[in-house]
Design a protein around this motif. Structure first.
Motif, mmCIF file in Angstrom:
data_model
loop_
_atom_site.group_PDB
_atom_site.id
_atom_site.type_symbol
_atom_site.label_atom_id
_atom_site.label_comp_id
_atom_site.label_asym_id
_atom_site.label_seq_id
_atom_site.Cartn_x
_atom_site.Cartn_y
_atom_site.Cartn_z
ATOM 1 N N ASP A 286 0.841 -1.185 0.000
ATOM 2 C CA ASP A 286 0.000 0.000 0.000
ATOM 3 C C ASP A 286 0.879 1.238 0.000
ATOM 4 O O ASP A 286 1.836 1.323 0.774
ATOM 5 N N ASN B 233 0.204 5.355 0.344
ATOM 6 C CA ASN B 233 -0.799 6.376 0.643
ATOM 7 C C ASN B 233 -0.128 7.701 0.957
ATOM 8 O O ASN B 233 0.969 7.730 1.498
ATOM 9 N N VAL B 234 -0.834 8.794 0.643
ATOM 10 C CA VAL B 234 -0.399 10.134 1.030
ATOM 11 C C VAL B 234 -1.547 10.776 1.789
ATOM 12 O O VAL B 234 -2.668 10.832 1.291
ATOM 13 N N GLU B 235 -1.258 11.207 3.011
ATOM 14 C CA GLU B 235 -2.253 11.894 3.816
ATOM 15 C C GLU B 235 -1.564 12.960 4.638
ATOM 16 O O GLU B 235 -0.601 12.679 5.355
ATOM 17 N N LYS B 236 -2.040 14.197 4.529
ATOM 18 C CA LYS B 236 -1.496 15.338 5.262
ATOM 19 C C LYS B 236 0.011 15.477 5.052
ATOM 20 O O LYS B 236 0.784 15.618 5.993
ATOM 21 N N ARG B 237 0.430 15.399 3.800
ATOM 22 C CA ARG B 237 1.828 15.570 3.393
ATOM 23 C C ARG B 237 2.752 14.488 3.944
ATOM 24 O O ARG B 237 3.966 14.690 4.034
ATOM 25 N N THR C 60 3.127 7.231 3.150
ATOM 26 C CA THR C 60 3.240 6.007 3.936
ATOM 27 C C THR C 60 3.274 4.820 2.988
ATOM 28 O O THR C 60 2.383 4.659 2.151
ATOM 29 N N SER D 180 7.287 5.785 6.740
ATOM 30 C CA SER D 180 6.644 7.080 6.554
ATOM 31 C C SER D 180 7.687 8.116 6.171
ATOM 32 O O SER D 180 8.783 8.145 6.737
ATOM 33 N N ARG E 24 7.899 12.354 5.383
ATOM 34 C CA ARG E 24 7.233 13.660 5.387
ATOM 35 C C ARG E 24 7.624 14.381 4.101
ATOM 36 O O ARG E 24 8.804 14.508 3.785
#
Length: 158
Positions: free
Chosen positions: A62, A64-68, A71, A100, A102
């Motif tokens: 998987d 995913n990108v969430e809030k910059r 992951t 993760s 950033r």
């Protein structure tokens, strides 16, 4: 506990408040050692993250990108082929992981692909026009503030 002050670094910089938080967070977190990965820079604005994902299929990975925060995670499911496997040596770990990263506000994820046992995630830095360097003319033809504009600016500050 590490008590390191980064305030001397920020004496001559403006708007780097989040950078201080990022440094503090990075000092507190442990760097994962599994799976091995590379962070590569290709050219001025192209980046790539390559994660060793030997033994994982696309359905088990998987991205995913969430809030910059990018992951990358994987979970190894049970074998469904019905064969009982006895390992004489198991050198490929194939255990679940979560990495993760950033991302800067100008970094966009272009895509991900699985090739030759590596999960490759391509990133691109897209710098908006207003953030690109520009020459500021001195005594150029730019408009100067008039007395009425200065008065309005002073009253807005109060």
């Amino acid at each position: 506990m590490n008590t390191m002050s980064l305030s001397p670094l920020f004496r001559r910089s403006i708007g780097f408040d989040r950078l201080n938080d990022l440094f503090e967070a990075s000092l507190q977190n442990d760097v994962p050692s599994y799976p091995p990965y590379n962070v590569e820079k290709h050219g001025e604005n192209d980046y790539r993250i390559a994660v060793a994902a030997a033994g994982f299929s696309e359905s088990e990975l998987d991205v995913n990108v969430e809030k910059r925060v990018l992951t990358i995670s994987a979970g190894k499911g049970e074998r469904n082929d019905g064969a009982q496997v006895q390992y004489l040596h198991q050198g490929i770990a194939q255990r679940a992981f979560k990495l993760s990263f950033r991302l800067d506000e100008n970094i966009e994820v272009q895509g991900a692909r699985l090739e030759n046992g590596l999960l490759v995630v391509d990133l691109l830095r897209v710098v908006p026009e207003e953030q690109r360097p520009r020459q500021i003319p001195i005594n150029g033809s730019q408009r100067q503030l008039t007395d009425s504009q200065e008065t309005r600016a002073d009253s807005a500050v109060v």
